[in-house]
Design a protein around this motif. Structure first.
Motif, mmCIF file in Angstrom:
data_model
loop_
_atom_site.group_PDB
_atom_site.id
_atom_site.type_symbol
_atom_site.label_atom_id
_atom_site.label_comp_id
_atom_site.label_asym_id
_atom_site.label_seq_id
_atom_site.Cartn_x
_atom_site.Cartn_y
_atom_site.Cartn_z
ATOM 1 N N ASP A 94 0.849 -1.184 0.000
ATOM 2 C CA ASP A 94 0.000 0.000 0.000
ATOM 3 C C ASP A 94 0.889 1.240 0.000
ATOM 4 O O ASP A 94 1.678 1.448 0.918
ATOM 5 C CB ASP A 94 -0.898 -0.013 1.238
ATOM 6 C CG ASP A 94 -1.981 1.045 1.201
ATOM 7 O OD1 ASP A 94 -1.814 2.036 0.468
ATOM 8 O OD2 ASP A 94 -2.990 0.887 1.911
ATOM 9 N N PRO A 95 0.774 2.111 -1.016
ATOM 10 C CA PRO A 95 1.637 3.293 -1.068
ATOM 11 C C PRO A 95 1.205 4.410 -0.124
ATOM 12 O O PRO A 95 1.902 5.424 -0.023
ATOM 13 C CB PRO A 95 1.500 3.738 -2.525
ATOM 14 C CG PRO A 95 0.131 3.288 -2.932
ATOM 15 C CD PRO A 95 -0.090 1.988 -2.211
ATOM 16 N N ARG A 140 6.164 6.821 12.957
ATOM 17 C CA ARG A 140 5.403 7.163 11.751
ATOM 18 C C ARG A 140 6.219 8.061 10.833
ATOM 19 O O ARG A 140 6.294 7.830 9.615
ATOM 20 C CB ARG A 140 4.108 7.869 12.147
ATOM 21 C CG ARG A 140 3.243 8.313 10.969
ATOM 22 C CD ARG A 140 2.385 9.499 11.352
ATOM 23 N NE ARG A 140 3.189 10.654 11.700
ATOM 24 C CZ ARG A 140 2.709 11.723 12.340
ATOM 25 N NH1 ARG A 140 1.442 11.774 12.719
ATOM 26 N NH2 ARG A 140 3.505 12.742 12.613
ATOM 27 N N ASP A 141 6.835 9.086 11.394
ATOM 28 C CA ASP A 141 7.612 10.010 10.572
ATOM 29 C C ASP A 141 8.795 9.297 9.924
ATOM 30 O O ASP A 141 9.129 9.554 8.760
ATOM 31 C CB ASP A 141 8.093 11.186 11.415
ATOM 32 C CG ASP A 141 6.952 12.083 11.871
ATOM 33 O OD1 ASP A 141 5.838 11.964 11.310
ATOM 34 O OD2 ASP A 141 7.169 12.887 12.792
ATOM 35 N N ARG A 198 10.882 6.875 4.721
ATOM 36 C CA ARG A 198 11.536 5.835 3.928
ATOM 37 C C ARG A 198 10.763 5.476 2.673
ATOM 38 O O ARG A 198 11.230 4.683 1.857
ATOM 39 C CB ARG A 198 11.721 4.565 4.769
ATOM 40 C CG ARG A 198 12.669 4.726 5.939
ATOM 41 C CD ARG A 198 13.146 3.367 6.430
ATOM 42 N NE ARG A 198 12.055 2.526 6.889
ATOM 43 C CZ ARG A 198 11.691 2.412 8.167
ATOM 44 N NH1 ARG A 198 12.328 3.118 9.100
ATOM 45 N NH2 ARG A 198 10.711 1.605 8.534
ATOM 46 N N ARG A 199 9.557 6.035 2.512
ATOM 47 C CA ARG A 199 8.755 5.686 1.331
ATOM 48 C C ARG A 199 9.443 6.205 0.059
ATOM 49 O O ARG A 199 10.018 7.270 0.060
ATOM 50 C CB ARG A 199 7.363 6.323 1.429
ATOM 51 C CG ARG A 199 6.462 5.686 2.480
ATOM 52 C CD ARG A 199 5.042 6.134 2.305
ATOM 53 N NE ARG A 199 4.944 7.597 2.309
ATOM 54 C CZ ARG A 199 4.164 8.295 1.502
ATOM 55 N NH1 ARG A 199 3.434 7.699 0.596
ATOM 56 N NH2 ARG A 199 4.117 9.621 1.589
#
Length: 275
Positions: free
Chosen positions: A4-5, A267-268, A273-274
């Motif tokens: 999931d992007p 989360r950050d 890393r996405r």
């Protein structure tokens, strides 16, 4: 399911129990300042733990107040009980909170389960199956009412359906939801994600349209002196496709916001890393 992007998002469920409203409002503002994405409550009439007759506040009137006292976070119920309100009325209530908040409502809904809520407030408890059938019938009514209200909602309201029943609930999710909130450990959620994908194929829905959500339970440290690691738990869930992570906050017990700060940092990091 495919990767999931979507970015990871963090929600805090501020349990509307065992505290005065001023404290609940303060907590919501504090978590917004910490950087969480969503503030949730729940839709019950009595506490779910601790003193069963302790302080407790109603879901939707609290959400309307939080819509005024917050500025950025999405707000919503985890989850509103379908049984407690006529679906036309519930749609209108949700639309109104959506406008008060400036388009920040996340509409969580489920079939209901807390028998005391039903019996003390005069609702027919029925069976798990009948309550799910009622939910399946109500969701198209709610969406249709949204389309006919003046003014309509400010946006296409995200619909989050909670529950994990593989024969009925996940079919309802496939047909109507933009977010599925499931329960269980990693292995359980992997299986239920697969079942949800199968239901999407049956009803002609792209499963990638449905964001996957669950609560974050801590994993024990390797040594007794180590604290529970919420970030590690979230990472394991992220790897199986979960993108909305909820941590509960009980005003009667929780004092250290470290678990929330740790999850904000995680989360950050993971979003950074996405590709």
């Amino acid at each position: 399911m495919a990767t999931d992007p979507r970015p990871a998002r963090l929600a805090v469920q501020v349990q509307p129990q065992h505290a005065e409203y001023a404290e609940l409002r303060r907590l919501a503002s504090s978590f917004e300042e910490m950087g969480v994405d969503v503030i949730l409550n729940w839709d019950h009439f009595f506490p779910l733990n601790g003193d069963p007759d302790g302080l407790h506040f109603e879901c939707w009137t609290m959400l309307a107040a939080l819509a005024e006292s917050t500025e950025r976070v999405e707000i919503g119920p985890l989850v509103s009980c379908n049984s407690y309100r006529n679906p036309h009325l519930l749609a209108d209530m949700a639309r109104t909170v959506d406008h008060i908040s400036g388009g920040r409502l996340l509409f969580g809904i489920g079939s209901g389960w807390a028998e005391r809520d039903y019996t003390e407030y005069g609702y027919e408890f029925g069976t798990a199956g009948s309550r799910l059938d009622d939910l399946a019938a109500a969701l198209p009514v709610i969406k249709d009412r949204w389309s006919r209200l003046n003014p309509p909602p400010t946006r296409e309201v995200p619909v989050m359906v909670g529950g994990g029943g593989e024969r009925k609930t996940l079919r309802i999710v496939a047909e109507h939801a933009t977010i599925w909130h499931g329960f269980g450990d990693v292995e359980t959620l992997v299986r239920k994600n697969r079942v949800l994908d199968e239901w999407c194929a049956r009803v002609g829905r792209d499963p990638r349209e449905i964001e996957r959500s669950t609560g974050v339970a801590p994993t024990p440290g390797r040594a007794p002196e180590q604290v529970a690691d919420y970030a590690a738990a979230a990472q394991a869930l992220h790897e199986i496709g979960i993108r909305l992570f909820t941590v509960g906050w009980n005003p009667a017990e929780d004092r250290d916001p470290g678990k929330v700060r740790d999850l904000v940092s995680w989360r950050d990091e993971v979003n950074g890393r996405r590709p």
